[in-house]
Design an enzyme around this catalytic site. Structure first.
Site, PDB file in Angstrom:
ATOM      1  N   HIS A  12      -7.596   9.526  -2.165  1.00 45.49           N
ATOM      2  CA  HIS A  12      -7.041   9.477  -0.116  1.00 45.49           C
ATOM      3  C   HIS A  12      -7.691  10.080   0.821  1.00 45.49           C
ATOM      4  CE1 HIS A  12      -2.283   9.088   1.303  1.00 45.49           C
ATOM      5  NE2 HIS A  12      -3.880   8.830   1.894  1.00 45.49           N
ATOM      6  N   LYS A  27      -2.609   5.861  -4.667  1.00 50.04           N
ATOM      7  CA  LYS A  27      -3.498   6.705  -3.596  1.00 50.04           C
ATOM      8  C   LYS A  27      -3.409   8.018  -4.111  1.00 50.04           C
ATOM      9  CE  LYS A  27      -3.703   4.007   1.248  1.00 50.04           C
ATOM     10  NZ  LYS A  27      -2.583   4.523   0.859  1.00 50.04           N
ATOM     11  N   TYR A  38       2.905   9.733   0.084  1.00 53.02           N
ATOM     12  CA  TYR A  38       4.254   9.659   0.874  1.00 53.02           C
ATOM     13  C   TYR A  38       5.631   9.247   0.421  1.00 53.02           C
ATOM     14  CZ  TYR A  38      -0.378   5.768   2.794  1.00 53.02           C
ATOM     15  OH  TYR A  38      -1.361   5.815   3.378  1.00 53.02           O
ATOM     16  N   ASP A  96       0.855  -0.680   0.270  1.00 55.57           N
ATOM     17  CA  ASP A  96       0.580   0.228   0.044  1.00 55.57           C
ATOM     18  C   ASP A  96       1.471   1.680   0.215  1.00 55.57           C
ATOM     19  OD1 ASP A  96      -2.647   1.459   0.701  1.00 55.57           O
ATOM     20  OD2 ASP A  96      -1.681   1.728   1.889  1.00 55.57           O
TER      21      ASP A  96
END
Length: 282
Positions: A112, A79, A50, A45
Site C-alpha cells: 500500500h 493491498k 479500507y 480495488d
C-alpha cells in the site's frame, strides 16, 4: 460494452478501468460494489486499510452467483498495510486478506505504501514474491513507490512489480514516473484519477473536448488516462455515475487534447502527500 485489457509483465491481463472501493463499507458499501459489478466493472480495488475486504468479497460472491459470470473474469485487488511489512507478518497478512475476500487466490496484491521511515519495504516486497510463489496471489505490485524505491526493490529481489498504483490526474500527470514504468514494463494505476482536491472539469481544454465529443468532462479525463496508458480507478456509489465512468471505450481524444490536458500539471501535486522519505502509513 467490452472493456480493453492491459497485459502485465507477468503475462496476466487486467481491465483497463477499475472500480475504487474506498471508503465503501457496510451494507451500503456492499450494494455499491455489487452495482459496479452489475454495470460492467471487472476490477475491484480494495485494501486492508479500507476495512472493506469482507464486503467486497461478499458482493463478488453474490454477483457471481446471480449472474453466472465466471470468477476468472473479475480481478480482485487488495493491498498490504504498512504495519505488516515484516516478512512473516506480511505473508500472514496476505493469507488473512484471502480469507476475508473469500477467494481461492487474490488476483492482485500491492504494497500500500513504501513506509521508507521504517525501511522494511524490501522485506515486504520479498513477502509478496513468496505469496505469489505459494499461489496465494496471482500478480504482485506496489503503490506510491517513486523511481528510486522501484529500483531498490528490483535490485534486491530480481522481481519487477507488475503494477504501481499512484496519485495521477491532470493536475499531477506523473510524466517522469510514467516513462520509468514504460521502461520497466510496469502498468500504472491511478488513484484519484479525476483529481484529488479539485477536479479539472472547468478547464477550457477539458470543456472543449467534452463538447466536441458529446461526453462529460469526467469522461474526457478518464479517456485521457486510457490514451496515456494508465489504468484509472474511479470511485462512485451512484449507479448512473458508475455507468458514465465506465463508458469511455468508444471515443478517443485528439493527440493535441491529450497533450493540453497533460500540460495542466502543476507543482502542487504530491505523490506521498508530503516527503516520501518520511511518510509513515500505519
Amino acid at each position: 460494452m467490452t472493456l480493453p485489457h492491459l497485459t502485465l509483465n507477468d503475462g496476466h491481463t487486467v481491465p483497463a478501468i477499475g472500480f475504487g472501493t474506498y471508503p465503501l463499507v457496510g451494507d451500503q458499501g456492499g450494494r455499491a460494489v455489487l452495482s459496479a459489478l452489475e454495470h460492467g466493472y471487472r476490477l475491484l480495488d480494495s485494501a486492508v486499510n479500507y476495512e472493506n475486504e469482507g464486503i467486497v468479497g461478499r458482493a463478488l460472491r453474490d454477483f457471481l452467483r446471480e449472474s453466472g459470470v465466471p470468477r476468472g473474469e473479475v480481478t480482485v485487488q487488495t493491498k498490504l498495510p504498512g504495519r505488516h511489512h515484516d516478512l512473516e507478518r506480511a505473508v500472514a497478512s496476505g493469507e488473512e486478506s484471502r480469507a476475508r475476500l473469500g477467494v481461492d487466490r487474490i488476483d492482485v496484491m500491492l504494497i500500500h505504501w513504501p513506509n521508507p521511515i521504517t525501511g522494511k519495504y524490501k522485506e515486504a516486497w520479498r513477502a509478496l514474491v513468496e505469496l505469489r510463489e505459494r499461489g496465494v496471489v496471482r500478480s504482485i505490485g506496489v503503490s506510491n513507490f517513486n523511481e528510486r524505491l522501484l529500483d531498490e526493490i528490483i535490485a534486491d529481489s530480481g522481481v519487477t512489480p507488475a503494477i504501481n498504483q499512484v496519485e495521477l490526474h491532470p493536475y499531477f500527470p506523473q510524466t517522469s514516473l510514467l516513462a520509468k514504468h514504460a521502461e520497466l514494463g510496469i502498468v500504472t494505476q491511478a488513484w484519484s484519477p479525476l483529481g484529488k482536491r479539485q477536479a479539472p472539469y472547468g478547464e477550457p481544454v477539458v470543456v472543449a473536448a467534452a463538447s466536441r465529443l458529446g461526453v462529460t468532462p469526467a469522461q474526457v479525463i478518464l479517456r485521457w488516462h486510457l490514451e496515456r496508458g494508465s489504468l484509472p480507478l474511479p470511485k462512485s456509489a451512484t449507479p448512473s455515475r458508475q455507468v458514465e465512468n465506465l463508458s469511455v471505450a468508444d471515443f478517443s481524444l485528439l493527440p493535441e487534447e491529450v497533450e493540453a490536458i497533460t500540460a495542466l500539471g502543476r507543482a502542487d501535486g504530491r505523490l506521498f502527500d508530503g516527503d516520501p522519505e518520511t511518510h509513515e502509513e500505519m
